[in-house]
Design a protein around this motif. Sequence first.
Motif, PDB file in Angstrom:
ATOM      1  N   THR A  30       0.901  -1.117  -0.018  1.00 54.04           N
ATOM      2  CA  THR A  30       0.015  -0.095   0.030  1.00 54.04           C
ATOM      3  C   THR A  30       0.999   1.142  -0.039  1.00 54.04           C
ATOM      4  O   THR A  30       1.741   1.236   0.684  1.00 54.04           O
ATOM      5  N   TYR A  58      -2.660   1.626  -4.500  1.00 55.73           N
ATOM      6  CA  TYR A  58      -2.226   3.293  -4.302  1.00 55.73           C
ATOM      7  C   TYR A  58      -3.474   4.000  -3.446  1.00 55.73           C
ATOM      8  O   TYR A  58      -4.525   3.574  -3.506  1.00 55.73           O
ATOM      9  N   ASN A  59      -3.233   4.925  -2.597  1.00 59.37           N
ATOM     10  CA  ASN A  59      -4.208   5.831  -2.063  1.00 59.37           C
ATOM     11  C   ASN A  59      -3.711   7.106  -2.200  1.00 59.37           C
ATOM     12  O   ASN A  59      -2.674   7.332  -2.606  1.00 59.37           O
ATOM     13  N   ASP A  60      -4.818   7.857  -2.425  1.00 58.79           N
ATOM     14  CA  ASP A  60      -4.726   9.230  -2.808  1.00 58.79           C
ATOM     15  C   ASP A  60      -5.184  10.403  -1.810  1.00 58.79           C
ATOM     16  O   ASP A  60      -6.401  10.057  -1.540  1.00 58.79           O
ATOM     17  N   ASP A  61      -4.664  11.149  -1.167  1.00 52.43           N
ATOM     18  CA  ASP A  61      -4.886  12.200  -0.239  1.00 52.43           C
ATOM     19  C   ASP A  61      -6.201  12.984  -0.682  1.00 52.43           C
ATOM     20  O   ASP A  61      -7.163  13.228   0.104  1.00 52.43           O
ATOM     21  N   THR A  64      -9.213  10.515  -0.143  1.00 52.95           N
ATOM     22  CA  THR A  64      -9.491  10.484   1.263  1.00 52.95           C
ATOM     23  C   THR A  64     -10.373  11.695   1.468  1.00 52.95           C
ATOM     24  O   THR A  64     -11.391  11.557   2.336  1.00 52.95           O
ATOM     25  N   ASN A 103       1.883  10.300   3.614  1.00 54.92           N
ATOM     26  CA  ASN A 103       0.603  10.968   3.495  1.00 54.92           C
ATOM     27  C   ASN A 103       0.869  12.441   3.995  1.00 54.92           C
ATOM     28  O   ASN A 103       1.544  12.516   5.264  1.00 54.92           O
TER      29      ASN A 103
END
Length: 409
Positions: A30, A58-61, A64, A103
């Motif tokens: 992640t 993948y994460n995206d601020d 969120t 992040n």
Amino acid sequence: MTLDDKLSNYADLIVEVGLNVQAGQQLMATAPLEASPLLAKVTEAAYKRGVRYVHPFYNDDAVTLARFRYAPRDSFDFYPDWLARGMLEMLEGNGARLSITGNDPDLLKGQDSDAIAASQKGAQMALKPFMGKIMKDAVNWCVVATATPAWAAKVFPDAPEEERVGKLWDAIFKAVRADRDDAVAAWQEHLAELEARRTHLNGCRYSALHYRAPGTDLLLGLADGHIWKGGATRNDAGTTFVANLPTEEVFTAPHRGRVEGTVSSSKPLSYGGQLIEDFSFTFRDGRVVEVRAAQGEDALKRLLETDEGAARLGEVALVPHSSPISQSGLLFYNTLFDENAASHLALGRAYRFCAEGGTTMSDDEAKAVGLNDSLTHVDFMIGSGEVEIAGVREDGREEPVMRAGEWVF
Ligand code: ZN
Ligand code: ZN
């Protein structure tokens, strides 16, 4: 060394020293979107070692943040079961797990604290079996960081905007020793030193540690049969790995019912996108009975209310004030780095492997030896150049462990 060389060094360290992925394993990572160049190098190194499949999440601020701004108010405790099941299934198939952080520490500043607490609790509930395996070191896992513009702006607010990310990368590379040609050898030496420290402490069999510092006088009982850990560890398949890069700590489990006195933070805590500053806890019979904070007291109180174990301690860690991260003088607003700059404690869940037989005990047996349980585990820093720590023997005799923040032995 160019930035690209250091990034390659870092990726090699993650794959060889951190995860030590084995041929035939799956790897799940992640990461923030900005970690793409690093994760590409990690993936390449992993496949070269015979990993069968690498899966990036993948994460995206921005995504969120959109949830906190616009999602239905009653939806924040939702976490997709299918995702939690899939992640667990991956670990059960002897998968390895990489978590890349970086992040924006202030992402959720000003958002509804009820929604933040609900989203954290929802994720923790759904991921409990998954995190249980991680906390038992059942698999090889590793947490590392990538530089991002938002994080770099927080660490270097006074630097020109175009220089910030580069400065943060330099700080990360230094902390993880990726700026050295002999990075892997440097890690081997460092890991040997951590092993010597924990071996010494394990021989002492202290019943408690006594902390004295400005705003702190704390008698912290250690769990029965506690084991000091630090540096490299071994998973169920016998693979040696290092769960955090960087890591400078040796740590064990406090006794959940035997902590008395007051302890003050030495660095701010970035928790759930909020910054908590200048705080202290007073303990009676292991439980927090009083909490004060100059900033973020509300968030801290909510953390303590997560469940019964959230107001008790689950980790005690010793880090010398002279650690490279402490010497950088930087506040990273990221626990992975800040916890390795200073001695710290954690509220919440204890690591089962920090007590003899802990990983195979029932919940009641673990509780009986003093291992704390909770959905949460949050580290906060208490170390500085002013901390005196004594080890307390069974007969009450005290002997110095750290003086002015440095190891005595
Ligand atoms: Zn720790
Ligand atoms: Zn911790």
